[in-house]
Design an enzyme around this catalytic site. Structure first.
Site, PDB file in Angstrom:
ATOM      1  CB  CYS A  91      -0.306   0.455 -24.576  1.00  0.00           C
ATOM      2  SG  CYS A  91      -1.003  -1.193 -24.731  1.00  0.00           S
ATOM      3  NE  ARG A  98      -6.666  -3.906 -21.276  1.00  0.00           N
ATOM      4  CZ  ARG A  98      -5.516  -4.159 -20.663  1.00  0.00           C
ATOM      5  NH1 ARG A  98      -4.434  -4.444 -21.364  1.00  0.00           N
ATOM      6  NH2 ARG A  98      -5.425  -4.112 -19.344  1.00  0.00           N
ATOM      7  CG  ASN A 121       3.409  -4.317 -19.299  1.00  0.00           C
ATOM      8  OD1 ASN A 121       4.459  -3.795 -19.643  1.00  0.00           O
ATOM      9  ND2 ASN A 121       2.378  -3.628 -18.848  1.00  0.00           N
ATOM     10  CG  ASP A 122       0.261  -9.714 -20.494  1.00  0.00           C
ATOM     11  OD1 ASP A 122       0.628 -10.385 -19.519  1.00  0.00           O
ATOM     12  OD2 ASP A 122      -0.726  -8.963 -20.476  1.00  0.00           O
ATOM     13  CD  GLU A 168      -2.102  -8.310 -24.001  1.00  0.00           C
ATOM     14  OE1 GLU A 168      -1.399  -7.685 -23.205  1.00  0.00           O
ATOM     15  OE2 GLU A 168      -3.340  -8.319 -23.933  1.00  0.00           O
ATOM     16  CG  HIS A 188      -1.972  -0.918   1.277  1.00  0.00           C
ATOM     17  ND1 HIS A 188      -2.314  -1.650   2.369  1.00  0.00           N
ATOM     18  CD2 HIS A 188      -2.832  -1.269   0.311  1.00  0.00           C
ATOM     19  CE1 HIS A 188      -3.334  -2.402   2.088  1.00  0.00           C
ATOM     20  NE2 HIS A 188      -3.675  -2.199   0.832  1.00  0.00           N
TER      21      HIS A 188
HETATM   22  C1  PEP Z   1       0.643  -5.191 -21.519  1.00  0.00           C
HETATM   23  O1  PEP Z   1       0.500  -6.395 -21.327  1.00  0.00           O
HETATM   24  O2  PEP Z   1       1.695  -4.675 -21.956  1.00  0.00           O
HETATM   25  C2  PEP Z   1      -0.461  -4.256 -21.218  1.00  0.00           C
HETATM   26  C3  PEP Z   1      -0.376  -2.990 -21.530  1.00  0.00           C
HETATM   27  O3  PEP Z   1      -1.542  -4.751 -20.588  1.00  0.00           O
HETATM   28  P1  PEP Z   1      -1.609  -5.074 -19.011  1.00  0.00           P
HETATM   29  O4  PEP Z   1      -0.344  -4.563 -18.388  1.00  0.00           O
HETATM   30  O5  PEP Z   1      -2.835  -4.404 -18.504  1.00  0.00           O
HETATM   31  O6  PEP Z   1      -1.706  -6.565 -19.023  1.00  0.00           O
HETATM   32 MG    MG Z   2      -1.470  -7.187 -21.083  1.00  0.00          MG
END
Ligand code: PEP
Ligand code: MG
Length: 584
Positions: free
Chosen positions: A515, A344, A467-468, A444, A201
């Site tokens: 993104c 999204r 990220n994924d 992703e 937190h």
């Molecule tokens: C990603 O996977 O890069 C993404 C932007 O989506 P999230 O982080 O919400 O999974």
């Molecule tokens: Mg993602």
């Protein structure tokens, strides 16, 4: 001699001030059995304690200013929801009845059970949620053992104490959301806590409040004196005391430098993101909650490239209906004043679990399981209201719809069919929508990146979720601390998939953006430009810094450098070329 204490820097920035040591006020609990005849009175005493705890939290919630970070309200709401949950209401009452134990004791037994459940969880984020159980139990126990209204805060400090925190570095074992609210207008300079990690937190709140913070500084209160001059370096995760003039001069200089850089960056607001060779780059923002849209406008972003709507589903036991979805989208559209909003569809599952077990049982491999579009296509009762609301919102502004975690073209066809059906339905209801609303998808999953050309034929735009994409390409769970060291955005496989997707999109004549966190990290900006990226979407706080790097870059040169990089098979040369690109 200066003395330094090390923890984890979770919110950047430097603070120079005096410490304020918060000693937690633990309620004294006695455990005793109660005679049969007063068991129901004891249950009533317990239920009264719950009611009062709810009332305290509602009072705290009412005091949260509208401008406060949305995280703060969400945390308080979580505690309120817990106080309504059967595991906090019925379970302890049943223990009082069956074991004839007093209310405080029953709560302690139930707390131990719940904490164990959280501790056994694999997901590090969910593991930290055991803190919420502790905070809620402690609040009710405190009410049961004392009538003193001053015990409003979780740490046991009153508002009077809070008002003494101005200009101070708060040092505590851990901080709860309720404490943070009492502190937030008191001009606290920095937070140092003995427990917690990057997902605690304190870390999340400090980042939203823009206050430097160091967590996990073990035994900080044993080594730091109260009212002692100290420096907090939120970047390095260091707390310094016994300061000498040299150290102070060094950090004052760093502070000034940071402020100067921020002033310089602020001058870039409203200026175009154009490279040295005249290529215009589109810089968009990512948001989680409608309230975040204000910060998007503040940095003059070119609209929203990722609105993570799944946050609307969290901290509640029901599902948002069409009108609630619509109200949130319209709120964002109005604030954006004509700029485009990429909504999204819910990316639930994996690390974004929801309450009420709606997401179904969590599989052994949640990131590879029923998640995002897979879950939506399975639960149409949840998905359809969102589709209707997105389409209806498109009548009021420039709206794009984005599908997360695509792995097959069949998923695209299914969604497009549902969109067509929804349009029919809205027509029948006489409701307006934009018939040309673009429907795009996130790339992703490596399979989708490899087949990006196929996806590009059916979709209006692509957005790369690094990220994924990184976690799936390298087989590294993005929330598992044990394998974090292998999470590498610069792996040649990742870069190849990014380049491949960008090319496929551009060949098909559709926009491609990125993104994931990479988009907001200035260390990767030049590399992404060299890979051909022309649209970035990121956390609004990082946007101006990325713009500065872009204005200083030459895409033509970077494209050649990246071509050389992806041709090399020599690992050492690869690292060297990466360094050149970053500094180019
Ligand atoms: C990603 O996977 O890069 C993404 C932007 O989506 P999230 O982080 O919400 O999974
Ligand atoms: Mg993602």
């Amino acid at each position: 001699m200066p003395f330094s204490l090390h923890g984890i820097g979770v919110s950047r920035g430097y603070a120079i001030g005096r410490t304020y040591l918060l000693q937690r006020n633990q309620p004294e609990i006695t455990e005793y059995t109660i005679p049969d005849v007063i068991v129901e009175d004891e249950v009533e005493r317990f239920l009264n304690g719950l009611r009062l705890a709810r009332k305290q939290l509602q009072d705290i919630r009412a005091r949260i200013p509208v401008t406060a970070a949305s995280d703060i309200t969400a945390f308080i709401d979580t505690h309120l929801l817990m106080l309504e949950d059967v595991s906090f209401t019925e379970a302890p009452a049943n223990l009082i009845r069956s074991r004839k134990c007093n209310a405080e004791w029953a709560l302690k037994i139930q707390r131990d059970t719940l904490v164990q459940v959280f501790e056994d969880m694999d997901d590090p984020y969910l593991r930290t949620r055991k803190d919420d159980v502790e905070h809620v139990v402690r609040r009710v126990q405190r009410i049961l053992v004392t009538d003193d209204p001053a015990f409003l805060s979780d740490t046991g400090f009153s508002e009077l104490t809070a008002s003494r925190l101005e200009g101070r570095i708060v040092v505590a074992d851990d901080l709860t959301p309720a404490d943070t609210i009492l502190m937030q207008h008191q001009g606290v300079l920095a937070f140092v806590t003995e427990y917690g990690g990057p997902l605690s937190h304190t870390a999340i709140l400090a980042r939203s409040l823009g206050i430097p913070a160091v967590v996990g500084a073990r035994n900080a209160r044993a080594y730091l004196g109260n009212n002692e001059p100290a420096i907090v370096d939120g970047r390095q995760g260091v707390v310094l005391v016994s300061l000498d003039e040299r150290i102070l001069r060094y950090y004052r200089h760093k502070q000034q430098e940071e402020r100067r850089q921020q002033r310089e960056l602020n001058k870039l607001k409203g200026k175009p993101a154009v490279t040295r060779d005249n290529i215009t780059i589109r810089l968009q923002a990512n948001i989680e909650l409608p309230e975040d849209a204000v910060t998007v406008r503040d940095v003059a972003a070119d609209g929203i490239g990722l609105y993570r709507t799944e946050f609307m589903f969290m901290n509640r036991s029901d599902v948002p209906d069409e009108e609630e979805h619509l109200a949130s989208y319209l709120h964002v559209i109005n604030i954006l004043e004509g700029n485009s909003v990429t909504i999204r569809t819910a990316d639930l599952g994996a690390d974004k679990q929801v309450d009420g077990g709606r997401a179904g049982p969590v599989g052994t491999n949640p990131a590879l399981g029923l998640r995002a579009i897979r879950m939506c296509l399975k639960d149409l009762a949840m998905f359809r209201p969102q589709l209707r609301a997105i389409l209806r919102a498109s009548a009021y502004g420039s709206v794009r719809m984005m599908i997360p975690m695509l792995s097959t073209i069949q998923e695209v066809s299914q969604v497009l069919r549902l969109v067509a059906e929804t349009k029919q339905e809205l027509r029948k209801r006489g409701l307006a929508f934009d018939d040309n609303m673009p429907v795009g998808g996130m790339i992703e999953i490596p399979a989708a990146a490899v087949c990006a050309a196929q996806f590009a034929r059916y979709l209006g735009f692509l957005s790369i979720g690094t990220n994924d994409l990184i976690q799936y390409t390298l087989a590294i769970d993005r929330v598992d601390d044990e394998v974090n060291y292998l999470y590498d955005p610069l792996h040649p496989a990742v870069l190849t998939l990014i380049r491949y997707t960008i090319r496929a999109g551009h060949r098909a004549g559709i926009p491609v953006s990125l993104c994931g966190e990479m988009a907001g990290d200035p260390r990767y900006t030049r590399l992404l430009l060299g890979l051909g990226l022309t649209q970035f979407s990121m956390h609004p706080a990082g946007l101006l810094e990325i713009k500065r790097v872009i204005q200083d870059s030459h895409v033509g040169e970077l494209t050649k450098a990246v071509q050389r990089l992806l041709r090399t098979t020599d690992a050492e040369k690869y690292t060297e070329l990466l360094k050149d690109i970053a500094q180019n």
